[in-house]
Scaffold this motif. Structure first.
Motif, PDB file in Angstrom:
ATOM      1  N   THR A   1       0.855  -1.186   0.000  1.00  0.00           N
ATOM      2  CA  THR A   1       0.000   0.000   0.000  1.00  0.00           C
ATOM      3  C   THR A   1       0.889   1.232   0.000  1.00  0.00           C
ATOM      4  OG1 THR A   1      -1.663  -1.182   1.295  1.00  0.00           O
ATOM      5  CG2 THR A   1      -1.871   1.215   1.177  1.00  0.00           C
ATOM      6  N   HIS A   2       0.617   2.124  -0.922  1.00  0.00           N
ATOM      7  CA  HIS A   2       1.415   3.351  -1.035  1.00  0.00           C
ATOM      8  C   HIS A   2       0.674   4.508  -0.370  1.00  0.00           C
ATOM      9  CE1 HIS A   2       4.208   6.268  -2.746  1.00  0.00           C
ATOM     10  NE2 HIS A   2       3.146   7.009  -3.064  1.00  0.00           N
ATOM     11  N   TYR A   3       1.373   5.209   0.518  1.00  0.00           N
ATOM     12  CA  TYR A   3       0.811   6.368   1.230  1.00  0.00           C
ATOM     13  C   TYR A   3       1.497   7.641   0.737  1.00  0.00           C
ATOM     14  CZ  TYR A   3      -1.218   2.984   4.473  1.00  0.00           C
ATOM     15  OH  TYR A   3      -1.928   1.946   5.014  1.00  0.00           O
ATOM     16  N   GLU A   4       0.731   8.727   0.694  1.00  0.00           N
ATOM     17  CA  GLU A   4       1.296   9.992   0.223  1.00  0.00           C
ATOM     18  C   GLU A   4       0.705  11.154   1.028  1.00  0.00           C
ATOM     19  OE1 GLU A   4       2.658  10.056  -3.889  1.00  0.00           O
ATOM     20  OE2 GLU A   4       1.346  11.799  -4.155  1.00  0.00           O
ATOM     21  N   LEU A   5       1.546  12.167   1.217  1.00  0.00           N
ATOM     22  CA  LEU A   5       1.167  13.325   2.032  1.00  0.00           C
ATOM     23  C   LEU A   5       1.829  14.568   1.465  1.00  0.00           C
ATOM     24  CD1 LEU A   5       0.135  14.686   4.727  1.00  0.00           C
ATOM     25  CD2 LEU A   5       2.319  13.943   5.734  1.00  0.00           C
ATOM     26  N   THR A   6       1.096  15.680   1.472  1.00  0.00           N
ATOM     27  CA  THR A   6       1.640  16.973   1.051  1.00  0.00           C
ATOM     28  C   THR A   6       1.553  17.958   2.205  1.00  0.00           C
ATOM     29  OG1 THR A   6       0.965  16.605  -1.248  1.00  0.00           O
ATOM     30  CG2 THR A   6       1.449  18.854  -0.606  1.00  0.00           C
ATOM     31  N   LEU A   7       2.665  18.669   2.446  1.00  0.00           N
ATOM     32  CA  LEU A   7       2.760  19.684   3.500  1.00  0.00           C
ATOM     33  C   LEU A   7       3.326  20.982   2.924  1.00  0.00           C
ATOM     34  CD1 LEU A   7       4.293  17.642   6.469  1.00  0.00           C
ATOM     35  CD2 LEU A   7       2.088  18.799   6.483  1.00  0.00           C
ATOM     36  N   PRO A   8       2.896  22.137   3.452  1.00  0.00           N
ATOM     37  CA  PRO A   8       1.796  22.368   4.397  1.00  0.00           C
ATOM     38  C   PRO A   8       0.454  22.083   3.733  1.00  0.00           C
ATOM     39  CG  PRO A   8       3.277  24.264   4.259  1.00  0.00           C
ATOM     40  CD  PRO A   8       3.593  23.383   3.107  1.00  0.00           C
ATOM     41  N   ASN A   9      -0.563  21.863   4.579  1.00  0.00           N
ATOM     42  CA  ASN A   9      -1.922  21.692   4.086  1.00  0.00           C
ATOM     43  C   ASN A   9      -2.873  22.428   5.022  1.00  0.00           C
ATOM     44  OD1 ASN A   9      -2.491  19.848   6.327  1.00  0.00           O
ATOM     45  ND2 ASN A   9      -1.296  18.330   5.177  1.00  0.00           N
ATOM     46  N   GLU A  10      -4.157  22.301   4.798  1.00  0.00           N
ATOM     47  CA  GLU A  10      -5.133  23.089   5.566  1.00  0.00           C
ATOM     48  C   GLU A  10      -5.191  22.676   7.037  1.00  0.00           C
ATOM     49  OE1 GLU A  10      -9.001  20.366   4.234  1.00  0.00           O
ATOM     50  OE2 GLU A  10      -8.839  22.470   3.627  1.00  0.00           O
ATOM     51  N   ASN A  11      -4.653  21.512   7.371  1.00  0.00           N
ATOM     52  CA  ASN A  11      -4.701  21.054   8.761  1.00  0.00           C
ATOM     53  C   ASN A  11      -3.384  21.245   9.504  1.00  0.00           C
ATOM     54  OD1 ASN A  11      -7.388  20.209   8.561  1.00  0.00           O
ATOM     55  ND2 ASN A  11      -6.785  18.228   7.721  1.00  0.00           N
ATOM     56  N   ILE A  12      -2.268  21.039   8.804  1.00  0.00           N
ATOM     57  CA  ILE A  12      -0.945  21.155   9.429  1.00  0.00           C
ATOM     58  C   ILE A  12      -0.096  22.109   8.611  1.00  0.00           C
ATOM     59  CG2 ILE A  12       1.162  19.948  10.097  1.00  0.00           C
ATOM     60  CD1 ILE A  12      -1.094  19.052  11.800  1.00  0.00           C
ATOM     61  N   ALA A  13       0.386  23.174   9.250  1.00  0.00           N
ATOM     62  CA  ALA A  13       1.237  24.146   8.563  1.00  0.00           C
ATOM     63  C   ALA A  13       2.126  24.849   9.590  1.00  0.00           C
ATOM     64  CB  ALA A  13       0.387  25.169   7.810  1.00  0.00           C
ATOM     65  N   PRO A  14       3.385  25.143   9.233  1.00  0.00           N
ATOM     66  CA  PRO A  14       4.295  25.834  10.164  1.00  0.00           C
ATOM     67  C   PRO A  14       3.984  27.324  10.244  1.00  0.00           C
ATOM     68  CG  PRO A  14       5.405  25.446   8.081  1.00  0.00           C
ATOM     69  CD  PRO A  14       4.057  24.797   7.968  1.00  0.00           C
ATOM     70  N   LYS A  15       4.190  27.885  11.423  1.00  0.00           N
ATOM     71  CA  LYS A  15       4.002  29.324  11.634  1.00  0.00           C
ATOM     72  C   LYS A  15       5.296  30.109  11.504  1.00  0.00           C
ATOM     73  CE  LYS A  15       0.096  29.925  14.861  1.00  0.00           C
ATOM     74  NZ  LYS A  15      -0.230  30.302  16.253  1.00  0.00           N
ATOM     75  N   ILE A  16       6.396  29.487  11.919  1.00  0.00           N
ATOM     76  CA  ILE A  16       7.672  30.187  12.002  1.00  0.00           C
ATOM     77  C   ILE A  16       8.729  29.426  11.210  1.00  0.00           C
ATOM     78  CG2 ILE A  16       7.165  31.252  14.239  1.00  0.00           C
ATOM     79  CD1 ILE A  16       8.754  29.026  15.582  1.00  0.00           C
ATOM     80  N   PRO A  17       9.819  30.104  10.809  1.00  0.00           N
ATOM     81  CA  PRO A  17      10.880  29.403  10.086  1.00  0.00           C
ATOM     82  C   PRO A  17      11.666  28.488  11.033  1.00  0.00           C
ATOM     83  CG  PRO A  17      11.050  31.810   9.849  1.00  0.00           C
ATOM     84  CD  PRO A  17      10.110  31.540  10.965  1.00  0.00           C
ATOM     85  N   GLY A  18      12.413  27.560  10.431  1.00  0.00           N
ATOM     86  CA  GLY A  18      13.284  26.708  11.233  1.00  0.00           C
ATOM     87  C   GLY A  18      13.306  25.282  10.736  1.00  0.00           C
ATOM     88  N   ASN A  19      13.990  24.451  11.489  1.00  0.00           N
ATOM     89  CA  ASN A  19      13.992  23.013  11.229  1.00  0.00           C
ATOM     90  C   ASN A  19      12.728  22.390  11.828  1.00  0.00           C
ATOM     91  OD1 ASN A  19      16.491  23.216  10.030  1.00  0.00           O
ATOM     92  ND2 ASN A  19      17.628  22.344  11.741  1.00  0.00           N
ATOM     93  N   TYR A  20      12.106  21.501  11.075  1.00  0.00           N
ATOM     94  CA  TYR A  20      10.946  20.754  11.573  1.00  0.00           C
ATOM     95  C   TYR A  20      11.174  19.270  11.325  1.00  0.00           C
ATOM     96  CZ  TYR A  20       8.060  24.993  12.028  1.00  0.00           C
ATOM     97  OH  TYR A  20       7.543  26.215  12.398  1.00  0.00           O
ATOM     98  N   ILE A  21      10.851  18.466  12.295  1.00  0.00           N
ATOM     99  CA  ILE A  21      10.893  17.027  12.085  1.00  0.00           C
ATOM    100  C   ILE A  21       9.470  16.544  11.814  1.00  0.00           C
ATOM    101  CG2 ILE A  21      10.639  16.329  14.516  1.00  0.00           C
ATOM    102  CD1 ILE A  21      13.056  14.701  11.993  1.00  0.00           C
ATOM    103  N   LEU A  22       9.288  15.868  10.695  1.00  0.00           N
ATOM    104  CA  LEU A  22       8.001  15.265  10.357  1.00  0.00           C
ATOM    105  C   LEU A  22       7.947  13.873  10.970  1.00  0.00           C
ATOM    106  CD1 LEU A  22       5.339  14.856   8.776  1.00  0.00           C
ATOM    107  CD2 LEU A  22       6.741  14.250   6.786  1.00  0.00           C
ATOM    108  N   LYS A  23       6.937  13.623  11.786  1.00  0.00           N
ATOM    109  CA  LYS A  23       6.772  12.328  12.431  1.00  0.00           C
ATOM    110  C   LYS A  23       5.509  11.652  11.893  1.00  0.00           C
ATOM    111  CE  LYS A  23       8.380  14.163  16.898  1.00  0.00           C
ATOM    112  NZ  LYS A  23       7.991  14.332  18.325  1.00  0.00           N
ATOM    113  N   VAL A  24       5.670  10.413  11.471  1.00  0.00           N
ATOM    114  CA  VAL A  24       4.523   9.575  11.105  1.00  0.00           C
ATOM    115  C   VAL A  24       4.442   8.454  12.125  1.00  0.00           C
ATOM    116  CG1 VAL A  24       3.523   8.065   9.355  1.00  0.00           C
ATOM    117  CG2 VAL A  24       4.769  10.122   8.654  1.00  0.00           C
ATOM    118  N   TYR A  25       3.243   8.251  12.689  1.00  0.00           N
ATOM    119  CA  TYR A  25       3.114   7.262  13.749  1.00  0.00           C
ATOM    120  C   TYR A  25       1.792   6.502  13.608  1.00  0.00           C
ATOM    121  CZ  TYR A  25       1.150  11.627  15.623  1.00  0.00           C
ATOM    122  OH  TYR A  25       0.484  12.817  15.776  1.00  0.00           O
ATOM    123  N   ASP A  26       1.698   5.414  14.346  1.00  0.00           N
ATOM    124  CA  ASP A  26       0.592   4.462  14.224  1.00  0.00           C
ATOM    125  C   ASP A  26      -0.454   4.680  15.324  1.00  0.00           C
ATOM    126  OD1 ASP A  26      -0.752   2.417  13.080  1.00  0.00           O
ATOM    127  OD2 ASP A  26       0.617   0.829  13.695  1.00  0.00           O
TER     128      ASP A  26
END
Length: 423
Positions: free
Chosen positions: A120-145
């Motif tokens: 099964t192939h999963y795909e995600l695009t960021l930023p989106n209407e639910n998750i988006a950064p407010k400030i500049p910097g390093n961000y770690i994207l976490k995917v969890y179960d």
């Protein structure tokens, strides 16, 4: 008195446990935590395999894609967390760096079509209407179960730029005669203009990476000298990288016929690809080869959508070198496995053939890879089996971070991509 002692003891134990967590907490890395998760891609959406950086509030996005070989549909959630330049959590409230929600579910998934290996192939695009950064910097994207952040599936580094600093940079031969033929040196100048920089040694630091490889990255905390609003980093002893060699590569865009560096393809209940034996390339002279600077692309010439119709194959690699197993071990690495030196990338010596072997389960595409030699003391050498030559074509990422006095987080305020052969 005894109750008071027990209360005091419990408080001490809590403080010690918190201290231990703080002391031994590891910075975030690009990692995959489940063996069934394969073919993780993360890039600026405008170009596959590109550096995962976007400008804040620009409309730019990054794309994450990955496969689950177990098939079916799982309940994957994700979030992003703000970090400092060394990928330690910033420890600020999510309300300070996230818009809208704290986490969300991955809803875009598809099942493989006409493949031997089902997935099964999963795909995600960021930023989106639910998750988006407010400030500049390093961000770690976490995917969890199962909506549980402790059940990590994978992590990926995301760079969000708020440009405030101009960068001028160049790649030159090493200043040291001993490494002039093997190394590449990066000199750069930062111009912070009207940005408030009271103490350059404290407020600004710059990370240099070669081909997005964190294990060889160099952090610059102090400029060589200052001229007005310019911070100049040009000392003869800094930012001197071993140039390495062009990456090795193979092409499995089709499994119907042999292509580059492939000896034989077996197709039955599973796909198996026998690679040509790789030689030790630590030779006297440089040989020009075109590569992808360590990247890989999922591609399938025999299908229409490689995300879901590209198949998997057991790739059998072999390496011929005079280096013996009693002195160390080679590992096979690239962006496809996050350059991880682990049991999966470790090669095994076969006394019958007098070669090192490893088998990796990889999706169809075009891949770059390299061999890293790890000696008996655990010291990794990227050039022992590959050589190092000034002529090698490399990408360099220059990332500038800013944290003025009193600030509670560090921002990414400058970025420059350099190439050793392109001016």
């Amino acid at each position: 008195m005894r109750k008071k002692y027990e209360w005091f003891k419990s408080i001490v134990l809590i403080l010690l446990s918190v201290s231990a967590l703080t002391t031994f907490a590891q910075p975030y890395t690009d990692s995959v935590y489940r063996h069934e998760i394969k073919s993780v891609e993360f890039y600026n959406s405008t170009k596959k395999a590109s550096f995962p950086l976007i400008n804040l509030n620009s409309g730019e996005t990054v794309t994450l894609g990955f496969d689950n070989l177990a098939g079916g549909t799982l309940n994957y959630h994700y979030t992003i967390e703000h970090c400092d330049a060394e990928w330690n959590p910033s420890n600020i409230s999510t309300a300070e760096y996230l818009k809208n929600y704290n986490d969300d579910r991955i809803l875009n998934y598809s099942y493989s079509i006409a493949t031997v290996q089902k997935y099964t192939h999963y795909e995600l695009t960021l930023p989106n209407e639910n998750i988006a950064p407010k400030i500049p910097g390093n961000y770690i994207l976490k995917v969890y179960d199962d909506s549980d952040p402790t059940k990590l599936v994978l992590t990926r580094k995301l760079y969000v730029l708020g440009p405030k600093i101009n960068i001028a940079a160049e790649i030159v031969p090493s200043s040291d005669n001993a490494t002039r033929q093997t190394n590449q040196k990066v000199n750069f100048t930062l111009d912070y203009g009207s940005l408030r920089v009271q103490n350059p040694n404290r407020d600004v630091r710059t990370l240099l990476m070669q081909n997005n490889r964190v294990e060889t990255a160099i952090m610059n905390n102090q400029p060589t000298y200052i001229r007005g609003t310019q911070l100049i980093y040009s000392d003869v002893n800094i930012n001197n990288f071993a140039a390495g060699n062009e990456f090795r590569h193979f092409d499995t865009r089709t499994l119907k016929l042999n292509s580059q560096n492939i000896l034989h393809i077996y197709r039955d209940t599973a796909n198996t690809v026998m690679m040509l034996t790789d030689p030790d390339r630590n030779k006297a002279n440089y040989t020009l080869e075109y590569d992808l600077d360590g990247n890989y692309y999922i591609l399938n010439q025999d299908g229409t959508d490689p995300r879901i119709d590209a198949d998997y194959a057991h790739m059998i690699f072999s390496l011929s070198t005079a280096r013996q197993p009693n002195t160390g071990t080679p590992y096979i690495v690239g962006r496809f496995n996050d350059y991880k030196l682990d049991e999966n990338s470790k090669m095994t010596f076969n006394t019958t053939d007098n070669k090192y072997f490893n088998t990796l389960f990889l999706k169809q595409g075009v891949y770059d890879y390299t061999f890293v030699w790890v000696d008996k003391n655990g010291k990794a050498d990227n050039n022992a089996l590959e050589g190092s030559y000034f002529e090698t074509e490399n990408d360099y990422q220059v990332l500038v971070y800013y944290r003025p006095a009193g600030a509670r987080w560090e921002e990414l305020v400058g970025f420059r991509l350099l190439n050793s052969t392109k001016k």
